[in-house]
Design a protein around this motif. Structure first.
Motif, short mmCIF file in Angstrom:
data_model
loop_
_atom_site.label_atom_id
_atom_site.label_comp_id
_atom_site.label_asym_id
_atom_site.label_seq_id
_atom_site.Cartn_x
_atom_site.Cartn_y
_atom_site.Cartn_z
N GLU A 1 33.87 20.87 -28.13
CA GLU A 1 34.63 20.97 -26.88
C GLU A 1 33.87 20.28 -25.74
N LEU A 2 32.57 20.49 -25.71
CA LEU A 2 31.76 19.85 -24.67
C LEU A 2 31.85 18.32 -24.78
N ILE A 3 31.72 17.81 -26.00
CA ILE A 3 31.79 16.35 -26.19
C ILE A 3 33.15 15.83 -25.72
N PHE A 4 34.19 16.55 -26.09
CA PHE A 4 35.55 16.16 -25.75
C PHE A 4 35.80 16.22 -24.24
N GLU A 5 35.42 17.33 -23.64
CA GLU A 5 35.66 17.51 -22.21
C GLU A 5 34.82 16.54 -21.37
N ALA A 6 33.63 16.26 -21.85
CA ALA A 6 32.78 15.30 -21.14
C ALA A 6 33.40 13.92 -21.23
N LYS A 7 33.83 13.54 -22.42
CA LYS A 7 34.44 12.22 -22.62
C LYS A 7 35.64 12.03 -21.69
N LYS A 8 36.44 13.09 -21.56
CA LYS A 8 37.60 13.03 -20.65
C LYS A 8 37.19 12.63 -19.24
N ARG A 9 35.98 13.02 -18.87
CA ARG A 9 35.48 12.72 -17.52
C ARG A 9 34.58 11.50 -17.50
N GLY A 10 34.59 10.74 -18.59
CA GLY A 10 33.78 9.52 -18.63
C GLY A 10 32.29 9.78 -18.77
N ILE A 11 31.95 10.93 -19.32
CA ILE A 11 30.53 11.28 -19.48
C ILE A 11 30.19 11.38 -20.97
N ARG A 12 29.13 10.68 -21.36
CA ARG A 12 28.70 10.76 -22.76
C ARG A 12 27.65 11.84 -22.93
N ILE A 13 27.61 12.40 -24.10
CA ILE A 13 26.62 13.44 -24.41
C ILE A 13 25.52 12.85 -25.28
N ILE A 14 24.31 12.96 -24.79
CA ILE A 14 23.13 12.48 -25.53
C ILE A 14 22.40 13.69 -26.10
N MET A 15 22.24 13.69 -27.41
CA MET A 15 21.55 14.83 -28.05
C MET A 15 20.05 14.55 -28.11
N ASP A 16 19.29 15.61 -28.10
CA ASP A 16 17.84 15.51 -28.20
C ASP A 16 17.47 15.67 -29.67
N LEU A 17 16.88 14.64 -30.24
CA LEU A 17 16.51 14.69 -31.66
C LEU A 17 15.02 14.94 -31.78
N VAL A 18 14.70 16.04 -32.42
CA VAL A 18 13.29 16.36 -32.64
C VAL A 18 13.00 16.03 -34.10
N LEU A 19 12.39 14.88 -34.32
CA LEU A 19 12.25 14.37 -35.68
C LEU A 19 10.81 14.39 -36.18
N ASN A 20 9.88 14.68 -35.30
CA ASN A 20 8.49 14.70 -35.73
C ASN A 20 8.15 15.98 -36.47
N HIS A 21 8.89 17.06 -36.13
CA HIS A 21 8.59 18.36 -36.74
C HIS A 21 9.87 19.18 -36.81
N THR A 22 9.83 20.24 -37.60
CA THR A 22 10.94 21.20 -37.62
C THR A 22 10.36 22.55 -37.21
N SER A 23 11.18 23.56 -37.26
CA SER A 23 10.67 24.93 -37.16
C SER A 23 10.08 25.33 -38.51
N ASP A 24 9.14 26.24 -38.50
CA ASP A 24 8.66 26.78 -39.79
C ASP A 24 9.75 27.63 -40.45
#
Ligand code: TEU
Ligand code: CA
Length: 545
Positions: free
Chosen positions: A84-107
């Motif tokens: 819903e957030l991605i969709f509603e943001a797009k409607k307003r011309g706003i893109r959603i950038i996700m934060d990718l944590v790729l160096n580590h995970t949770s234990d």
């Protein structure tokens, strides 16, 4: 067709979800809270929103410890809320950038849960293990959050590497299976409609553990090229690499315009100057202003036409800029506008960190009211090492990450209108004066100043393309530079002090058009008032260049 490099004219707004807006009264900001505030962001004029991590996580490091990359943590909502957030943001011309944590995970990630069962278990080689004897670490690598970077697991008779907390085991990028899983996961998010990614501590993935080279290992750039080939290339995704270790030289690899790695680098050289050389950020030193200018200028020059930089004075890991680089008292308003002018006048993609557009400030809390793992570990370590309590608290007030993590100040009411419940971290008591409702209602607020700056980036091509030249490099008060493209030239002049400052170059620009300034009228007589800032524009032939 939209331009592939749309982000060269974009302004990105960073949201730290747990502190942005709480929609259900549990005291923690969430995705529905962000949906409710999209109109606020649209009004501001930003093109994209970078969300700090919202994946499923035990929250040891506020989401930078992910236990499921393909799900949303219940404290933030559900996958449906994310869609819903991605969709509603797009409607307003706003893109959603996700934060990718790729160096580590949770234990607590299922991969690690398997991996720690024994050396011969599947997924064991998803992480970085070294043999050793209990109590004798494989080497002297330190965790960013204090103590050794090694943690013993009796079941394996081995240590695993964690560059951050022990609950953030490092992934083994040398294992091609790890890389392929990650690329598939990223593709899964691309298919859901996200506009791009910010890649957390991406300079660490090529680590050469035995050589104790963590940042910029030999395989870093080959891995980034592989990732780009597999998921990013030929798309309009924006990709931002967080790299504390980046130099102007390596930045040209990360952000080569051929798109072989990432869109841009997010580097910190200008953000680590106000500390004692060779020591930690907690070891405070005044900002060496001339070096600060020289550093920013160096990056401007080195990346011109050859790379792309992020422009920022704030994020969720650093203090509030108005408190750090200026004045959060008497001159807070003009000062916040001056810093914004200085930053947004440069080449690169500007970032606004939530609350920066209100001039939010640092906070002073009791030690029991702080939440950040880095800060709390440091407090314990330094108390044990015999530092005075006062000295430690001064470091925390100046540099603690929680300065940036107090709730967004929406109104002057209870809990700053952030939550109807009990906020997970205290609200800054200055919310009564500093809040969005007040700023929206006032024409000359910091918020509206940012709005103007963002519009300028859309209308003045020279802001995206122009060549940067630093003026008065040795001046201790004024940060002044020009931006030139074709027949257009801008002058950006900023006074970083609470005293009037001479800026003689202004005299040659008296006839030039003023695009934006932070006092009632533009500067006069070659002088800048306390924290005064201006952007002037003229055609090249008028400059006499
Ligand atoms: O930050 C990288 C990082 O190195 C920081 O921990 C930095 O050293 C510290 O904040 C300076 O005080 C990223 C994220 O932005 C941060 O929030 C995470 O804690 C960290 O990675 C681990 O994922
Ligand atoms: Ca909530």
């Amino acid at each position: 067709m939209e331009s592939k490099a749309w982000w060269k004219k974009a302004v990105i707004y960073q949201i730290y979800p747990r502190s942005f807006y709480d929609s259900n009264g549990d005291g923690i900001g969430d995705l529905q809270g962000i949906v409710k505030k999209l109109d606020y962001l649209k009004e501001l004029g930003v093109d994209a929103v970078w969300l700090s991590p919202v994946y499923r996580s035990p929250q040891d490091d506020n989401g930078y410890d992910i236990s499921d990359y393909r799900d949303i943590d219940p404290i933030f909502g559900t996958l449906q809320d994310m869609d819903e957030l991605i969709f509603e943001a797009k409607k307003r011309g706003i893109r959603i950038i996700m934060d990718l944590v790729l160096n580590h995970t949770s234990d607590e990630h299922p991969w690690f849960q398997e991996a720690k069962k024994g050396r011969n278990h599947p997924y064991h080689d998803y992480y970085v293990w070294r043999d050793g004897k209990e109590g004798v670490c494989p080497n002297s690598l330190k965790s960013t959050f204090g103590g050794s970077a090694w943690e013993w697991v009796p079941e394996c008779g081995q240590y695993y590497l964690h560059q951050f907390s022990a609950k953030q085991p490092d992934l083994n990028w040398e294992n091609p299976k790890v890389r392929q899983e990650i690329y598939r996961m990223i593709q899964w998010w691309v298919n859901r409609g996200v506009g791009g990614f910010r890649l957390d501590v991406i300079d660490l993935i090529g680590k050469e553990t035995d050589a104790m080279v963590m940042a910029e290992g030999k395989m870093l750039h080959p891995y980034l090229k592989e990732m780009s080939r597999e998921v990013f290339r030929d798309s309009t995704l924006v990709t931002v690499g967080e790299a504390w270790s980046a130099t102007p030289e390596t930045a040209l690899l990360y952000s080569n315009p051929d798109g072989s790695e990432l869109s841009m680098v997010f580097q910190f050289e200008h953000m680590v100057l106000d500390q004692q050389k060779g020591k930690e950020k907690w070891d405070l030193a005044p900002l060496p202003f001339v070096e600060f200018k020289r550093t920013l200028a160096k990056w401007q020059e080195a990346l011109y036409k050859k790379g792309w930089n992020s422009l920022f004075f704030e994020n969720h890991d650093v203090p509030r800029s108005v408190s750090r680089f200026g004045d959060d008292g008497e001159y807070r308003e003009v000062c916040a506008k001056m810093l914004a002018t200085c930053l947004h006048g440069m080449q690169g993609t500007p970032y606004i960190y939530q609350g920066q557009e209100l001039g939010m400030t640092n906070v002073r809390l009791d030690i029991s009211d702080y939440r950040d793992i880095e800060l709390l570990n440091m407090y314990r370590e330094r108390m044990a090492a015999g530092y005075s309590r006062e000295e430690i608290m001064e470091s925390i007030y100046a540099k603690g990450r929680d300065n940036a993590r107090t709730p967004m100040q929406w109104t002057g009411e209870k809990n700053a209108g952030f939550t109807t419940g009990t906020p997970w971290i205290k609200v800054n008591p200055n919310c009564r004066q500093i809040n969005a409702a007040e700023a929206l209602a006032r024409e000359d607020s910091i918020y509206h100043y940012y709005q103007k700056l963002i519009r300028l980036r859309k209308t003045e091509d020279v802001l995206a393309e122009g060549k940067f030249e630093l003026l008065m490099p040795e001046d201790e008060a004024v940060f002044a530079y020009t931006r030139t493209e074709g027949s257009t030239c801008l002058l950006v002049a900023c006074n970083f002090t609470a005293q009037e400052a001479a800026c003689p170059v202004l005299k040659a620009w008296e006839q030039a058009k003023a695009l934006i300034y932070n006092y009632d009228g533009r500067p006069e007589h070659g002088k800048l008032r306390p924290y005064e800032a201006v952007i002037l524009k003229k055609a090249e032939r008028e400059t006499g260049l």
